[in-house]
Design a protein around this motif. Structure first.
Motif, PDB file in Angstrom:
ATOM      1  N   ASP A 159      60.412  57.249 102.917  1.00 34.74           N
ATOM      2  CA  ASP A 159      61.714  57.055 102.260  1.00 34.74           C
ATOM      3  C   ASP A 159      61.602  56.129 101.047  1.00 34.74           C
ATOM      4  OD1 ASP A 159      62.835  58.731 104.137  1.00 34.74           O
ATOM      5  OD2 ASP A 159      63.588  57.094 105.396  1.00 34.74           O
ATOM      6  N   ALA A 160      60.728  55.132 101.125  1.00 34.05           N
ATOM      7  CA  ALA A 160      60.543  54.204 100.007  1.00 34.05           C
ATOM      8  C   ALA A 160      59.841  54.870  98.824  1.00 34.05           C
ATOM      9  CB  ALA A 160      59.741  52.986 100.466  1.00 34.05           C
ATOM     10  N   GLN A 161      59.114  55.961  99.063  1.00 35.42           N
ATOM     11  CA  GLN A 161      58.354  56.634  98.008  1.00 35.42           C
ATOM     12  C   GLN A 161      59.079  57.834  97.397  1.00 35.42           C
ATOM     13  OE1 GLN A 161      55.224  55.926  96.668  1.00 35.42           O
ATOM     14  NE2 GLN A 161      55.327  53.999  97.771  1.00 35.42           N
ATOM     15  N   VAL A 162      60.240  58.208  97.939  1.00 33.98           N
ATOM     16  CA  VAL A 162      60.956  59.389  97.430  1.00 33.98           C
ATOM     17  C   VAL A 162      61.437  59.128  96.007  1.00 33.98           C
ATOM     18  CG1 VAL A 162      62.995  60.865  97.706  1.00 33.98           C
ATOM     19  CG2 VAL A 162      61.667  60.189  99.709  1.00 33.98           C
ATOM     20  N   GLN A 163      61.112  60.068  95.114  1.00 30.29           N
ATOM     21  CA  GLN A 163      61.575  60.011  93.729  1.00 30.29           C
ATOM     22  C   GLN A 163      62.743  60.989  93.598  1.00 30.29           C
ATOM     23  OE1 GLN A 163      58.275  60.700  91.008  1.00 30.29           O
ATOM     24  NE2 GLN A 163      56.876  59.869  92.537  1.00 30.29           N
ATOM     25  N   GLN A 164      63.857  60.516  93.084  1.00 34.16           N
ATOM     26  CA  GLN A 164      65.049  61.348  92.949  1.00 34.16           C
ATOM     27  C   GLN A 164      64.940  62.234  91.708  1.00 34.16           C
ATOM     28  OE1 GLN A 164      67.275  61.671  95.310  1.00 34.16           O
ATOM     29  NE2 GLN A 164      66.203  60.115  96.516  1.00 34.16           N
ATOM     30  N   PRO A 165      65.738  63.304  91.632  1.00 34.03           N
ATOM     31  CA  PRO A 165      65.721  64.172  90.448  1.00 34.03           C
ATOM     32  C   PRO A 165      66.031  63.392  89.167  1.00 34.03           C
ATOM     33  CG  PRO A 165      66.975  65.193  92.215  1.00 34.03           C
ATOM     34  CD  PRO A 165      66.659  63.791  92.657  1.00 34.03           C
ATOM     35  N   LEU A 166      65.445  63.816  88.078  1.00 34.11           N
ATOM     36  CA  LEU A 166      65.669  63.193  86.776  1.00 34.11           C
ATOM     37  C   LEU A 166      67.154  63.294  86.420  1.00 34.11           C
ATOM     38  CD1 LEU A 166      64.344  61.919  84.234  1.00 34.11           C
ATOM     39  CD2 LEU A 166      64.113  64.230  83.352  1.00 34.11           C
ATOM     40  N   LEU A 167      67.739  62.198  86.049  1.00 34.47           N
ATOM     41  CA  LEU A 167      69.165  62.102  85.712  1.00 34.47           C
ATOM     42  C   LEU A 167      70.065  62.529  86.867  1.00 34.47           C
ATOM     43  CD1 LEU A 167      69.083  63.524  82.056  1.00 34.47           C
ATOM     44  CD2 LEU A 167      69.001  61.138  82.774  1.00 34.47           C
ATOM     45  N   GLY A 168      69.515  62.588  88.070  1.00 37.06           N
ATOM     46  CA  GLY A 168      70.298  62.919  89.247  1.00 37.06           C
ATOM     47  C   GLY A 168      70.478  64.393  89.516  1.00 37.06           C
ATOM     48  N   PHE A 169      70.064  65.264  88.575  1.00 37.25           N
ATOM     49  CA  PHE A 169      70.279  66.697  88.801  1.00 37.25           C
ATOM     50  C   PHE A 169      69.167  67.604  88.284  1.00 37.25           C
ATOM     51  CE2 PHE A 169      72.036  65.815  84.652  1.00 37.25           C
ATOM     52  CZ  PHE A 169      71.717  66.935  83.897  1.00 37.25           C
ATOM     53  N   ILE A 170      68.182  67.078  87.600  1.00 33.02           N
ATOM     54  CA  ILE A 170      67.091  67.911  87.083  1.00 33.02           C
ATOM     55  C   ILE A 170      65.923  67.839  88.053  1.00 33.02           C
ATOM     56  CG2 ILE A 170      65.476  68.286  85.182  1.00 33.02           C
ATOM     57  CD1 ILE A 170      67.543  66.968  83.330  1.00 33.02           C
TER      58      ILE A 170
END
Length: 197
Positions: A159-170
């Motif tokens: 969970d600490a390593q999860v990278q979210q989508p760029l700008l929240g949606f890409i």
């Protein structure tokens, strides 16, 4: 004829110097100044400065105490000189056979749990360094058992390593396999070190 040839040769020399030398040198200079890590391959180094991989290209992790990346169709696996997909369609018998074999191994490893799609499918380039958070969580029980640590600690590390989508949606949420395995080794001594020490 010489009057036609001379402007052509001058134009060729000018554009060769401009587009073949000046422009590539300018782009390289800007890249080195503004984005030196990315321009040099996004190399990942250990504490001693030794290159252990790239953040942009996957690599094979086969030991049970490490997270495994997506299957790779690039050469013998993650071969950057053979980067490409397999071009096998969904009805290709070779592809179906490989996916069934991979799925059987994963079912034996984690019975009764849904297998994430990226655990049995290759990426377009065959070099994808990331896996889905679902794929990482699917592997957590194997890693916890191999390292002799609580599974909830491994899940917290994911969970600490999860990278979210760029700008929240890409794109999609993702986990870099090399970064995750390095975080594992930083938190828990590598298995070889435990045997030696």
């Amino acid at each position: 004829m010489l009057s036609n040839l001379r402007p052509a040769l001058v134009s060729m020399g000018l554009f060769t110097a401009l587009l073949g030398l000046a422009y590539p040198l300018a782009v390289t200079g800007v890249a080195q100044a503004a984005f030196p890590a990315q321009a040099n391959g996004s190399l990942v180094r250990d504490a001693g400065g030794k290159v252990v991989g790239s953040a942009l290209i996957g690599q094979v992790f086969a030991k049970p105490e490490y997270f495994h990346g997506r299957p790779s169709a690039a050469g013998a696996g993650y071969d950057a000189s053979a980067s490409s997909g397999s071009n096998m369609g969904p009805l290709n018998e070779t592809l179906i056979g490989r996916q069934k074999t991979d799925a059987a191994v994963l079912r034996a490893e984690n019975p009764g749990v849904a297998i994430p799609a990226d655990a049995v499918t290759t990426s377009g380039s065959g070099l994808d360094p990331d896996i889905s958070p679902a794929n990482a969580r699917f592997q957590a029980p194997r890693i916890a058992k191999a390292r002799g640590v609580p599974q909830n600690e491994v899940t917290a590390l994911i969970d600490a390593q999860v990278q979210q989508p760029l700008l929240g949606f890409i794109g999609q949420p993702r986990v870099n396999v090399l970064a995750l395995n390095r975080a594992l080794d930083a938190r828990y001594r590598p298995i070889a070190s435990k045997k030696d020490g």
